[in-house]
Design a protein around this motif. Structure first.
Motif, PDB file in Angstrom:
ATOM      1  N   ASP A  36       7.109   4.977  10.056  1.00  0.00           N
ATOM      2  CA  ASP A  36       7.759   3.680   9.929  1.00  0.00           C
ATOM      3  C   ASP A  36       7.331   3.054   8.604  1.00  0.00           C
ATOM      4  O   ASP A  36       6.307   3.434   8.028  1.00  0.00           O
ATOM      5  CB  ASP A  36       7.350   2.766  11.087  1.00  0.00           C
ATOM      6  CG  ASP A  36       8.269   1.570  11.267  1.00  0.00           C
ATOM      7  OD1 ASP A  36       9.329   1.515  10.601  1.00  0.00           O
ATOM      8  OD2 ASP A  36       7.935   0.695  12.075  1.00  0.00           O
ATOM      9  N   SER A  37       8.115   2.120   8.132  1.00  0.00           N
ATOM     10  CA  SER A  37       7.777   1.403   6.904  1.00  0.00           C
ATOM     11  C   SER A  37       8.488   0.067   6.907  1.00  0.00           C
ATOM     12  O   SER A  37       9.444  -0.139   7.657  1.00  0.00           O
ATOM     13  CB  SER A  37       8.171   2.217   5.674  1.00  0.00           C
ATOM     14  OG  SER A  37       9.565   2.421   5.648  1.00  0.00           O
ATOM     15  N   GLU A  38       7.978  -0.846   6.073  1.00  0.00           N
ATOM     16  CA  GLU A  38       8.629  -2.152   5.955  1.00  0.00           C
ATOM     17  C   GLU A  38       8.440  -2.688   4.540  1.00  0.00           C
ATOM     18  O   GLU A  38       7.389  -2.490   3.924  1.00  0.00           O
ATOM     19  CB  GLU A  38       8.090  -3.143   6.982  1.00  0.00           C
ATOM     20  CG  GLU A  38       6.666  -3.581   6.751  1.00  0.00           C
ATOM     21  CD  GLU A  38       6.195  -4.638   7.737  1.00  0.00           C
ATOM     22  OE1 GLU A  38       6.969  -5.569   8.022  1.00  0.00           O
ATOM     23  OE2 GLU A  38       5.052  -4.526   8.202  1.00  0.00           O
ATOM     24  N   PHE A  39       9.467  -3.354   4.034  1.00  0.00           N
ATOM     25  CA  PHE A  39       9.358  -4.046   2.765  1.00  0.00           C
ATOM     26  C   PHE A  39       8.561  -5.322   3.006  1.00  0.00           C
ATOM     27  O   PHE A  39       8.870  -6.089   3.922  1.00  0.00           O
ATOM     28  CB  PHE A  39      10.746  -4.404   2.215  1.00  0.00           C
ATOM     29  CG  PHE A  39      11.362  -3.308   1.411  1.00  0.00           C
ATOM     30  CD1 PHE A  39      11.114  -3.208   0.049  1.00  0.00           C
ATOM     31  CD2 PHE A  39      12.186  -2.376   2.005  1.00  0.00           C
ATOM     32  CE1 PHE A  39      11.681  -2.192  -0.699  1.00  0.00           C
ATOM     33  CE2 PHE A  39      12.758  -1.357   1.278  1.00  0.00           C
ATOM     34  CZ  PHE A  39      12.506  -1.262  -0.093  1.00  0.00           C
ATOM     35  N   VAL A  40       7.535  -5.543   2.204  1.00  0.00           N
ATOM     36  CA  VAL A  40       6.734  -6.768   2.316  1.00  0.00           C
ATOM     37  C   VAL A  40       6.893  -7.632   1.080  1.00  0.00           C
ATOM     38  O   VAL A  40       6.270  -8.666   0.955  1.00  0.00           O
ATOM     39  CB  VAL A  40       5.247  -6.464   2.586  1.00  0.00           C
ATOM     40  CG1 VAL A  40       5.073  -5.811   3.941  1.00  0.00           C
ATOM     41  CG2 VAL A  40       4.652  -5.616   1.487  1.00  0.00           C
ATOM     42  N   GLY A  41       7.692  -7.180   0.180  1.00  0.00           N
ATOM     43  CA  GLY A  41       8.006  -7.905  -1.045  1.00  0.00           C
ATOM     44  C   GLY A  41       9.209  -7.233  -1.651  1.00  0.00           C
ATOM     45  O   GLY A  41       9.721  -6.237  -1.123  1.00  0.00           O
TER      46      GLY A  41
END
Length: 70
Positions: free
Chosen positions: A37-42
């Motif tokens: 999994d991954s997520e954009f944090v900026g």
């Protein structure tokens, strides 16, 4: 290019840079781990996870950040 920081008493940190894609990869594991999994944090920053553990960070457009041109 890939580099590992060891012997400091801190957890292992591996860094690699792709100059063609201008992507900086920071890995928080000794051996490569596939993120599930991954997520954009900026705008240009992605945090990668394996389960609930953060296994790395990906910085897109890394050279702009290095030069302070966000």
């Amino acid at each position: 290019m890939s580099q590992a920081v060891v012997g400091s008493g801190l957890p292992l940190l591996r860094v690699s840079y792709d100059p063609i894609g201008d992507v900086l990869y920071v890995h928080f594991t000794e051996q490569p781990v596939a993120a599930d999994d991954s997520e954009f944090v900026g705008e240009d920053t992605v945090v990668r996870y394996c389960g609930s553990e953060v296994v790395g960070v990906t910085i897109l457009n890394a050279s702009r950040r290095k030069q302070g041109k966000e």
